[in-house]
Structures are given as structure tokens and as C-alpha cells.
Write an enzyme that holds these catalytic residues in place. Structure first.
Site, PDB file in Angstrom:
ATOM      1  N   SER A  99       4.055   2.956  -2.565  1.00 50.39           N
ATOM      2  CA  SER A  99       4.240   2.298  -3.861  1.00 50.39           C
ATOM      3  C   SER A  99       5.437   2.840  -4.632  1.00 50.39           C
ATOM      4  O   SER A  99       5.804   4.004  -4.504  1.00 50.39           O
ATOM      5  CB  SER A  99       2.974   2.502  -4.704  1.00 50.39           C
ATOM      6  OG  SER A  99       3.210   2.173  -6.054  1.00 50.39           O
TER       7      SER A  99
ATOM      8  N   TYR B  70       8.144  -2.540  -7.662  1.00 49.34           N
ATOM      9  CA  TYR B  70       7.964  -3.260  -8.923  1.00 49.34           C
ATOM     10  C   TYR B  70       9.348  -3.313  -9.543  1.00 49.34           C
ATOM     11  O   TYR B  70       9.959  -2.260  -9.756  1.00 49.34           O
ATOM     12  CB  TYR B  70       7.067  -2.469  -9.877  1.00 49.34           C
ATOM     13  CG  TYR B  70       5.589  -2.469  -9.563  1.00 49.34           C
ATOM     14  CD1 TYR B  70       4.882  -3.661  -9.463  1.00 49.34           C
ATOM     15  CD2 TYR B  70       4.902  -1.272  -9.413  1.00 49.34           C
ATOM     16  CE1 TYR B  70       3.510  -3.644  -9.211  1.00 49.34           C
ATOM     17  CE2 TYR B  70       3.537  -1.253  -9.163  1.00 49.34           C
ATOM     18  CZ  TYR B  70       2.851  -2.446  -9.065  1.00 49.34           C
ATOM     19  OH  TYR B  70       1.502  -2.430  -8.820  1.00 49.34           O
TER      20      TYR B  70
ATOM     21  N   THR C  33       6.114  -6.781  -5.264  1.00 48.23           N
ATOM     22  CA  THR C  33       4.851  -7.163  -5.910  1.00 48.23           C
ATOM     23  C   THR C  33       5.144  -7.986  -7.152  1.00 48.23           C
ATOM     24  O   THR C  33       5.863  -7.536  -8.050  1.00 48.23           O
ATOM     25  CB  THR C  33       4.022  -5.915  -6.254  1.00 48.23           C
ATOM     26  OG1 THR C  33       3.703  -5.244  -5.033  1.00 48.23           O
ATOM     27  CG2 THR C  33       2.734  -6.282  -6.978  1.00 48.23           C
TER      28      THR C  33
ATOM     29  N   LYS D 239       4.295 -10.006  -2.415  1.00 54.26           N
ATOM     30  CA  LYS D 239       2.874  -9.658  -2.568  1.00 54.26           C
ATOM     31  C   LYS D 239       2.345 -10.081  -3.934  1.00 54.26           C
ATOM     32  O   LYS D 239       2.973  -9.805  -4.961  1.00 54.26           O
ATOM     33  CB  LYS D 239       2.694  -8.144  -2.418  1.00 54.26           C
ATOM     34  CG  LYS D 239       1.286  -7.633  -2.719  1.00 54.26           C
ATOM     35  CD  LYS D 239       1.140  -6.153  -2.424  1.00 54.26           C
ATOM     36  CE  LYS D 239      -0.275  -5.655  -2.636  1.00 54.26           C
ATOM     37  NZ  LYS D 239      -0.577  -5.349  -4.047  1.00 54.26           N
TER      38      LYS D 239
ATOM     39  N   HIS E  22      -4.349  -8.371  -6.439  1.00 58.00           N
ATOM     40  CA  HIS E  22      -4.217  -6.960  -6.835  1.00 58.00           C
ATOM     41  C   HIS E  22      -5.593  -6.278  -6.894  1.00 58.00           C
ATOM     42  O   HIS E  22      -5.839  -5.425  -7.745  1.00 58.00           O
ATOM     43  CB  HIS E  22      -3.495  -6.869  -8.190  1.00 58.00           C
ATOM     44  CG  HIS E  22      -2.568  -5.690  -8.313  1.00 58.00           C
ATOM     45  ND1 HIS E  22      -1.230  -5.756  -7.995  1.00 58.00           N
ATOM     46  CD2 HIS E  22      -2.775  -4.406  -8.721  1.00 58.00           C
ATOM     47  CE1 HIS E  22      -0.665  -4.580  -8.215  1.00 58.00           C
ATOM     48  NE2 HIS E  22      -1.580  -3.729  -8.642  1.00 58.00           N
TER      49      HIS E  22
HETATM   50  C1  FNR Z   1      -3.348  -0.775  -6.344  1.00 52.99           C
HETATM   51  N1  FNR Z   1      -2.569  -1.868  -5.967  1.00 52.99           N
HETATM   52  C2  FNR Z   1      -1.191  -1.747  -6.035  1.00 52.99           C
HETATM   53  N2  FNR Z   1      -0.402  -2.756  -5.561  1.00 52.99           N
HETATM   54  C3  FNR Z   1       0.945  -2.631  -5.586  1.00 52.99           C
HETATM   55  O1  FNR Z   1       1.630  -3.544  -5.146  1.00 52.99           O
HETATM   56  N3  FNR Z   1       1.524  -1.507  -6.081  1.00 52.99           N
HETATM   57  C4  FNR Z   1       0.808  -0.464  -6.573  1.00 52.99           C
HETATM   58  O2  FNR Z   1       1.369   0.556  -6.997  1.00 52.99           O
HETATM   59  C5  FNR Z   1      -0.604  -0.592  -6.572  1.00 52.99           C
HETATM   60  N4  FNR Z   1      -1.376   0.421  -7.058  1.00 52.99           N
HETATM   61  C6  FNR Z   1      -2.742   0.373  -6.897  1.00 52.99           C
HETATM   62  C7  FNR Z   1      -3.503   1.469  -7.253  1.00 52.99           C
HETATM   63  C8  FNR Z   1      -4.881   1.473  -7.036  1.00 52.99           C
HETATM   64  C9  FNR Z   1      -5.683   2.668  -7.411  1.00 52.99           C
HETATM   65  C10 FNR Z   1      -5.494   0.320  -6.465  1.00 52.99           C
HETATM   66  C11 FNR Z   1      -6.976   0.296  -6.191  1.00 52.99           C
HETATM   67  C12 FNR Z   1      -4.735  -0.773  -6.136  1.00 52.99           C
HETATM   68  C13 FNR Z   1      -3.187  -3.068  -5.358  1.00 52.99           C
HETATM   69  C14 FNR Z   1      -3.388  -2.907  -3.844  1.00 52.99           C
HETATM   70  O3  FNR Z   1      -2.150  -2.919  -3.174  1.00 52.99           O
HETATM   71  C15 FNR Z   1      -4.240  -4.035  -3.237  1.00 52.99           C
HETATM   72  O4  FNR Z   1      -3.741  -5.276  -3.645  1.00 52.99           O
HETATM   73  C16 FNR Z   1      -5.727  -3.954  -3.577  1.00 52.99           C
HETATM   74  O5  FNR Z   1      -6.151  -2.628  -3.782  1.00 52.99           O
HETATM   75  C17 FNR Z   1      -6.520  -4.559  -2.442  1.00 52.99           C
HETATM   76  O6  FNR Z   1      -7.850  -4.657  -2.766  1.00 52.99           O
HETATM   77  P1  FNR Z   1      -8.990  -3.625  -2.230  1.00 52.99           P
HETATM   78  O7  FNR Z   1      -8.836  -3.440  -0.732  1.00 52.99           O
HETATM   79  O8  FNR Z   1      -8.783  -2.361  -2.997  1.00 52.99           O
HETATM   80  O9  FNR Z   1     -10.233  -4.353  -2.590  1.00 52.99           O
END
Ligand code: FNR
Length: 359
Positions: free
Chosen positions: A119, A142, A168, A233, A257
Site C-alpha cells: 500500500s 492513492y 485505488t 481497484k 474496499h
Molecule cells: C484496506 N484496504 C486498502 N485498499 C487499498 O487499496 N489501499 C490501502 O491502503 C488499504 N488499506 C486497508 C487497510 C485495512 C486495515 C483493510 C482491512 C483494508 C482494502 C483492501 O485492499 C481490500 O479491498 C479489502 O480489505 C478486502 O476485503 P476483506 O478481504 O478484508 O473482506
């Protein structure tokens, strides 16, 4: 000065009965506000729950007279071979979960034979995260309001050896995370995103710096400055999928997300067929959100996904067992997937994609 952040520090393999139970175990290791940040969603958390519930409304057809035996779960995504059709979703601030942060996740993913996404707001710098393991890796960006900084990040990602950029697009504004507001949660200093340190070692302002205006030009910008394939994404409709495709997306990641942004939106799995119908196989599709069981992976692939991405369970595995915990999470998912494949008459990942579901 702030008290030290006490995240997980164990280094051990895990033997989960299922991935759902890891959440409760991780809640005992990760400080409460950090656990809420990871586990929580936006608003009523309806979409968070729906990401799981949607899988329960579709059924896998039992096929036991095909004469097929599971061969393997290997596949590829954008030319990268992976041992199972599940990769690591990008997640920021992994020192919240474990002292090894993204280095642990990178190493665990590599040990499991899969791909890791780092990330923008990772605890470790993208260079340190890249050096941690030699498995395949993508960098998630981002876009900020500062195009100079955006271009710099993209050039750094390319120089560090990332194979693709994941742009994203579903955080033009941060969702209403009520648990975080209640806890007054901000990333602890131990998890501060090192990519945002300026030359003087100070943290640049982050969330307010995110670019809310995103469109086809944003994708073109990332293609131009990254010089790498761009995975878009956070797509949840046919309309946005076609916009991304026209702008040159190399792959699309269907995602809400993890229910952390627009509460009340349908599950990622619910909108997958709509996006698949629009994209018509022109680029690969990745699905994330609510994947917890081999059966979920199977249903996603049978509904148009090429691979799925796993979020929270990776952080729970990391918190409980470091890189070995992450490896265990993927091994467990692969074991479950093999059982489902055998009972559904699918010998390969290609077979899963040709399978019909009920309901
Ligand atoms: C995320 N997600 C996320 N997505 C992204 O593009 N950049 C990021 O920095 C983050 N940070 C992030 C932190 C935490 C703690 C979580 C739980 C999620 C979203 C992540 O990539 C993804 O879309 C979801 O977590 C998928 O769903 P599940 O498997 O957690 O249900």
C-alpha cells in the site's frame, strides 16, 4: 511521547480450523483501537456483512462422477505465475498488526507462492517492503493532490522492481468509519507511513492530501509515470469498468474496499457478474471483499473473477504468527479450495471458471 504500540510479535505457523476464527484470536493480540480499524467498516457495516452474506446466496454444484481428480490450484495474473488463485490485497499500516509489518506479509506471501500488494500508506517504505522478499509484488497508489509527489512515488515503485501499479479509485474521500471516530484512532507513530516522510524526516499530511477528482486522466497519468501495467481497484459497476478499460487499465479489481467506504453498496461478489459482462474477458478481473473460505474463491472464479484478493485474514495471520502466519492463511485457503474442487469436479482453476453455480 506516545506509549509504544504493542502489536503481535509471534513468529509461528498457524493451524486454523477456518479463517473466520482468526479474527477473534487476533483481537486478543492487536490493541483494541487497531483491531477496530482493521475489522471495521463504514456506517452500519451493512456492506461489510453483505460482502460475506452474498457468497451464502449462491451454491456450488456437487459433481462426483466426472472421473476428475484435483491436479493443482496454480494460475497466473498479468503474466505472473501464482500457486493459488488468491493474492494479497493492499492494506496500509501493517505495523498495527505485527512488528514485522509489510516485510512479514511479503515474506509469507512469497512462501505461499503468491503475489503481495504493498500500500501507499504501508508502514515500511516501498523500497524496504520490496527488499523483504523476492516474491512477485505490486504497488498500490492513492493519488494525492500533489502530482509531483505522485510521479515520484510511481518512479520509485518502478525502480524498486514492482510488476504493476494498483490504482485505488474508491477513496476520493475516506468513508464514515464510526469505530475509528469513537476510538479517536489515528495511525500510531510505530505504523506511520514511511513513504510520506519528507527529506527532513517529517510526515507529510496524508488523508486530506488525497485527490478526490478521479477519472480517465488519472489512469492515463499513472500509466505514463509508472510505465507499468495499471490495475484499477475499486470498480463496482459496468460503467466505471468501461471507463477504466477505455483509459487503458490492464486489469480491474472489483472491490468496495472491504465495506470500509460506501455503506449500503452491494457486495463485491454481487456486482462481479455485471462487471464481467461489461469487460467480456478483455482484461483479467480480480475480486476482493469477504473471501474467507475456499468455497468463496470457487464461487468468485465461477462468476467471472480470474483471481481473488484476500484482505483482513492476512493481517490476522500476520498478527498471530508473523510471516509464517501469513503463509498458513494461504495454505489453509488452498487446502479448503482443493476439497471444494474435488467435490465439484474441477481439476484445475480453468475448470472452476467453466463451472455453473446454483441460485
Ligand atoms: C484496506 N484496504 C486498502 N485498499 C487499498 O487499496 N489501499 C490501502 O491502503 C488499504 N488499506 C486497508 C487497510 C485495512 C486495515 C483493510 C482491512 C483494508 C482494502 C483492501 O485492499 C481490500 O479491498 C479489502 O480489505 C478486502 O476485503 P476483506 O478481504 O478484508 O473482506
Amino acid at each position: 511521547s506516545a506509549p509504544p504500540w504493542r502489536s503481535g510479535s509471534a513468529e509461528r505457523p498457524l493451524q486454523p480450523v477456518n479463517l473466520l476464527e482468526l479474527e477473534e484470536a487476533a483481537a486478543r493480540v492487536i490493541p483494541a483501537a487497531g483491531f477496530d480499524y482493521i475489522a471495521g467498516g463504514a456506517g452500519d457495516e451493512w456492506t461489510l456483512r453483505e460482502n460475506r452474506a452474498a457468497f451464502e446466496r449462491r451454491q456450488i454444484v456437487q459433481r462426483v462422477l466426472t472421473g476428475k481428480v484435483v491436479a493443482d490450484t496454480a494460475t497466473e495474473i498479468l503474466g505472473t505465475p501464482i500457486a493459488l488463485p488468491t493474492i494479497v490485497a493492499p492494506m496500509g499500516g501493517q505495523a498495527i498488526a505485527h512488528v514485522s509489518a509489510e516485510a512479514g506479509t511479503a515474506r509469507g506471501a512469497a512462501a505461499a507462492g503468491t503475489l503481495h500488494t504493498v500500500s501507499t500508506v504501508a508502514t515500511l517504505s516501498l523500497e524496504d517492503a520490496a527488499r523483504a522478499a523476492d516474491g512477485p509484488k505490486w504497488f498500490q497508489i492513492y493519488l494525492t493532490r500533489d502530482d509531483g509527489f505522485n510521479a515520484e512515488l510511481l518512479q520509485r515503485a518502478r525502480a524498486a522492481g514492482y510488476g504493476a501499479i494498483v490504482l485505488t479509485v474508491d477513496v476520493p474521500i475516506v468513508g464514515n468509519r464510526e469505530r475509528d471516530r469513537r476510538n479517536g484512532f489515528v495511525y500510531p507513530p510505530a505504523a506511520a507511513p514511511r513513504n510520506f516522510l519528507d527529506a527532513a524526516g517529517r510526515l507529510r499530511p496524508i488523508e486530506r492530501a488525497f485527490q478526490p477528482r478521479l477519472d480517465a486522466d488519472s489512469i492515463a497519468f499513472v500509466r505514463r509515470h509508472g510505465g507499468l501495467p495499471v490495475v484499477v481497484k475499486g470498480i463496482a459497476t459496468a460503467e466505471d469498468a468501461l471507463l477504466a478499460l477505455d483509459a487503458g487499465a490492464a486489469a480491474i479489481q472489483v472491490s468496495n474496499h472491504g465495506g470500509r467506504q460506501l455503506d449500503g453498496a452491494p457486495a463485491a461478489f454481487t456486482v462481479l457478474p455485471e462487471v464481467a459482462a461489461a469487460v467480456q474477458g478483455r482484461v483479467p478481473l480480480i475480486l476482493d471483499g469477504g473471501i474467507r473460505r475456499g468455497a468463496d474463491v470457487f464461487k468468485a472464479l465461477a462468476s467471472g473473477a480470474d483471481v481473488v484478493a484476500l484482505g483482513r485474514p492476512v493481517l490476522y495471520g500476520l498478527a498471530l504468527g508473523g510471516w509464517q502466519g501469513v503463509q498458513s492463511v494461504f495454505q489453509h485457503l488452498e487446502d479448503e479450495l482443493r476439497t471444494v474442487m474435488q467435490l465439484a469436479g474441477a481439476a484445475t482453476v480453468a475448470d472452476i471458471r467453466r463451472t455453473r453455480l446454483y441460485g
